[in-house]
Scaffold this motif. Structure first.
Motif, PDB file in Angstrom:
ATOM      1  N   ASP A  34       0.819  -1.212   0.000  1.00  0.00           N
ATOM      2  CA  ASP A  34       0.000   0.000   0.000  1.00  0.00           C
ATOM      3  C   ASP A  34       0.852   1.262   0.000  1.00  0.00           C
ATOM      4  OD1 ASP A  34      -2.212  -1.579  -0.053  1.00  0.00           O
ATOM      5  OD2 ASP A  34      -2.782  -1.286   2.036  1.00  0.00           O
ATOM      6  N   ARG A  39      -1.409   4.233  -1.198  1.00  0.00           N
ATOM      7  CA  ARG A  39      -2.753   4.079  -0.648  1.00  0.00           C
ATOM      8  C   ARG A  39      -2.735   4.460   0.829  1.00  0.00           C
ATOM      9  NH1 ARG A  39      -5.239  -0.914  -0.220  1.00  0.00           N
ATOM     10  NH2 ARG A  39      -7.306  -0.150  -0.749  1.00  0.00           N
ATOM     11  N   ARG A  41      -4.373   4.622   4.494  1.00  0.00           N
ATOM     12  CA  ARG A  41      -5.354   3.898   5.300  1.00  0.00           C
ATOM     13  C   ARG A  41      -5.475   4.575   6.652  1.00  0.00           C
ATOM     14  NH1 ARG A  41      -4.307  -2.499   4.851  1.00  0.00           N
ATOM     15  NH2 ARG A  41      -2.263  -1.975   5.668  1.00  0.00           N
ATOM     16  N   ARG A 153      -9.152 -14.923  -1.258  1.00  0.00           N
ATOM     17  CA  ARG A 153      -8.494 -13.649  -0.958  1.00  0.00           C
ATOM     18  C   ARG A 153      -8.052 -12.943  -2.234  1.00  0.00           C
ATOM     19  NH1 ARG A 153      -4.352 -14.818   3.205  1.00  0.00           N
ATOM     20  NH2 ARG A 153      -6.187 -14.962   4.564  1.00  0.00           N
ATOM     21  N   ARG A 156     -10.884 -10.803  -3.177  1.00  0.00           N
ATOM     22  CA  ARG A 156     -11.057  -9.692  -2.241  1.00  0.00           C
ATOM     23  C   ARG A 156     -10.033  -8.592  -2.530  1.00  0.00           C
ATOM     24  NH1 ARG A 156      -7.858  -8.076   2.557  1.00  0.00           N
ATOM     25  NH2 ARG A 156      -7.914 -10.186   3.414  1.00  0.00           N
ATOM     26  N   GLN A 157      -8.774  -8.993  -2.748  1.00  0.00           N
ATOM     27  CA  GLN A 157      -7.755  -7.990  -2.993  1.00  0.00           C
ATOM     28  C   GLN A 157      -7.930  -7.345  -4.366  1.00  0.00           C
ATOM     29  OE1 GLN A 157      -3.794  -9.324  -1.998  1.00  0.00           O
ATOM     30  NE2 GLN A 157      -4.318  -9.546   0.151  1.00  0.00           N
ATOM     31  N   GLN A 160     -10.526  -4.671  -3.670  1.00  0.00           N
ATOM     32  CA  GLN A 160     -10.025  -3.565  -2.859  1.00  0.00           C
ATOM     33  C   GLN A 160      -9.012  -2.700  -3.595  1.00  0.00           C
ATOM     34  OE1 GLN A 160      -8.707  -5.772   0.634  1.00  0.00           O
ATOM     35  NE2 GLN A 160     -10.537  -5.148   1.772  1.00  0.00           N
ATOM     36  N   LEU A 161      -8.196  -3.320  -4.444  1.00  0.00           N
ATOM     37  CA  LEU A 161      -7.136  -2.591  -5.131  1.00  0.00           C
ATOM     38  C   LEU A 161      -7.540  -2.131  -6.525  1.00  0.00           C
ATOM     39  CD1 LEU A 161      -4.122  -4.900  -4.158  1.00  0.00           C
ATOM     40  CD2 LEU A 161      -4.743  -2.712  -3.120  1.00  0.00           C
ATOM     41  N   GLU A 191     -13.563 -13.222   4.703  1.00  0.00           N
ATOM     42  CA  GLU A 191     -13.199 -12.780   3.343  1.00  0.00           C
ATOM     43  C   GLU A 191     -14.439 -12.375   2.551  1.00  0.00           C
ATOM     44  OE1 GLU A 191     -10.247 -12.243   1.932  1.00  0.00           O
ATOM     45  OE2 GLU A 191      -9.204 -12.825   3.761  1.00  0.00           O
ATOM     46  N   TYR A 194     -15.629  -8.859   3.413  1.00  0.00           N
ATOM     47  CA  TYR A 194     -14.928  -7.767   2.727  1.00  0.00           C
ATOM     48  C   TYR A 194     -15.551  -7.521   1.347  1.00  0.00           C
ATOM     49  CZ  TYR A 194     -11.119  -7.970   6.178  1.00  0.00           C
ATOM     50  OH  TYR A 194     -10.375  -7.929   7.336  1.00  0.00           O
ATOM     51  N   HIS A 198     -17.759  -4.125  -0.150  1.00  0.00           N
ATOM     52  CA  HIS A 198     -17.076  -3.294  -1.145  1.00  0.00           C
ATOM     53  C   HIS A 198     -18.019  -2.928  -2.292  1.00  0.00           C
ATOM     54  CE1 HIS A 198     -14.106  -1.979  -4.121  1.00  0.00           C
ATOM     55  NE2 HIS A 198     -13.291  -1.816  -3.090  1.00  0.00           N
ATOM     56  N   GLY A 201     -17.692  -5.256  -5.003  1.00  0.00           N
ATOM     57  CA  GLY A 201     -17.540  -6.622  -4.518  1.00  0.00           C
ATOM     58  C   GLY A 201     -18.358  -7.659  -5.260  1.00  0.00           C
TER      59      GLY A 201
END
Length: 425
Positions: A34, A39, A41, A153, A156-157, A160-161, A191, A194, A198, A201
């Motif tokens: 990050d 990024r 946080r 995951r 999920r990433q 998020q990214l 997971e 998340y 999002h 998501g």
């Protein structure tokens, strides 16, 4: 991508004195990734790998600063220290070297090591290029197989990214997808949470489902995946006239349950439309009773709305509808519109809900049971509760407005009831 951005991880930014750490020490994982992506946080997570004594070092730091301390994995020698606004994990290097440790990680972008004391950056897998190109790429397939939660995951990433998953990684995910069911469901639920929270998501939930990761948990979801992707669009549409909608959807199911109403809305789309089957699916994922009740409430509310002409609902019907759906109404509203109920149809209910003093959606009692018992000399019995309900409905229908009128209505209802009882006898 500037290496200078790693200055955000300098020891001056830590909540403890960096001199308490042995040398060499490396930061790895999300904090390095990050920082390289710039990024920001609100909550800082630092992951250190140390050659030895990671748990005792963590314990000493926690003791020195009176911070929280927990051993996360005694076998792998991982401990956590919790400060206000910062969580710091300490782990001993896996294997005989830093390189061997990095080779055991999930994705290249999480396998960059940084020595904050020497500014040395170790990138074994050309991960800086993956960061620049926005790609999630596995380090090696065996690592995903070793901990199948990493399969989920990846999605999920990606969400998020705002990254994509490399083709070879996605192929491996499809191959190993059945292994996810071997993972503790609490970890899967985390997971999934998340992704549900999002804004993008649902796009990745659909990909994960089609690649076999979530189809075992939500076998009936295929019919509603497209609808799920419409939820965020509907939120934007409804917010034009419902200014507080996003705030309400971000609210947790309960103060002690972080799952938001927006996540509940999406869950209600993924699970089986039959309440009993939906409950089984949610229980399998170890959702709490509060989360299950909210999701089932949305499912039942949706079924109710699909059975009636919403604009033709009587005040009494609306009253009981709001009693059943309660604070879950924002979740129901976005799901209903996403599933095809027009905004024009449901708007009459939305207008009631967004008015805090609306007597139908938010009834306020004119009196309580003791007031009725005292005024009408009634015994304590279920009749008192029935009278209070009829008073609330009469207030919603704007037939009464004061406490005196409520008592008079109760008196009339008792007389009618007694008269009917005499006739029956």
């Amino acid at each position: 991508m500037s290496i200078n951005s790693l200055s955000a991880l300098s020891p001056e930014t830590w909540p403890f004195d960096g001199r308490m750490l042995p040398q060499p020490v490396y930061l790895v994982g999300g904090s390095v990734r990050d920082a390289l992506l710039k990024r920001k946080r609100e909550y800082l997570d630092l992951d250190f790998i140390i050659l030895e004594q990671a748990v005792s070092i963590a314990r000493n730091i926690a003791k020195e600063y009176q911070a929280g301390f927990v051993v996360l994995d005694a076998e792998r020698k991982i401990a956590r220290v919790v400060f206000k606004g910062t969580t710091v994990d300490f782990a001993e290097i896996e294997g005989d070297s830093l390189e061997e440790d990095l080779w055991r990680r999930d994705f290249t972008i999480n396998a960059i090591a940084y020595n904050p004391f020497t500014d040395e950056l170790i990138d074994l897998f050309n991960a800086l290029k993956d960061l620049q190109e926005g790609i999630i790429r596995m380090v090696k397939s065996a690592n995903l197989k070793e901990d199948p939660l990493r399969l989920l995951r990846a999605y999920r990433q990606a969400a998020q990214l705002g990254f994509i998953i490399s083709p070879e990684t996605e192929t491996t995910i499809r191959e190993f997808a059945p292994l996810l069911t071997q993972v503790a469901v609490e970890r899967v639920q985390t997971e999934l949470g998340y992704l549900l929270s999002h804004p993008q998501g649902m796009i990745w939930i659909e990909k994960a489902w089609k690649n076999g990761l979530l189809s075992d948990y939500f076998p009936a979801a295929i019919e509603n995946l497209e609808i799920g992707k419409k939820v965020e669009i509907v939120v934007e549409q409804l917010e034009k006239n419902w200014s507080n909608l996003k705030v309400e959807l971000a609210t947790g199911v309960r103060e002690t349950v972080k799952t938001s109403l927006l996540a509940i809305a999406k869950l209600a789309i993924l699970v089986n439309p039959h309440p009993q089957k939906a409950e089984v699916e949610l229980m399998r994922l170890k959702y709490s009773n509060a989360e299950i009740r909210s999701t089932i409430s949305v499912i039942k509310g949706l079924a109710k709305l699909s059975e009636v002409e919403i604009p033709q609902m009587s005040v009494r019907e609306q009253y009981f509808f709001f009693q059943e759906i309660g604070k879950n109404f924002p979740a129901l509203a976005v799901v209903a519109v996403a599933k095809g109920i027009s905004l024009e149809e449901i708007n009459c209910l939305i207008e009631r809900y967004i008015k805090p003093d609306d007597p139908v959606a938010h009834p306020i009692a004119l009196l309580n049971g003791n007031d009725l018992i005292t005024a009408l000399k009634l015994p304590k019995s279920p009749i008192v509760g029935q009278l209070l309900k009829e008073i609330l409905i009469a207030r919603a229908e704007e037939k009464i407005f004061t406490k005196a009128e409520a008592i008079k209505l109760a008196e009339n209802l008792i007389q009618v009831r007694n008269k009917d009882s005499l006739i029956d006898n």
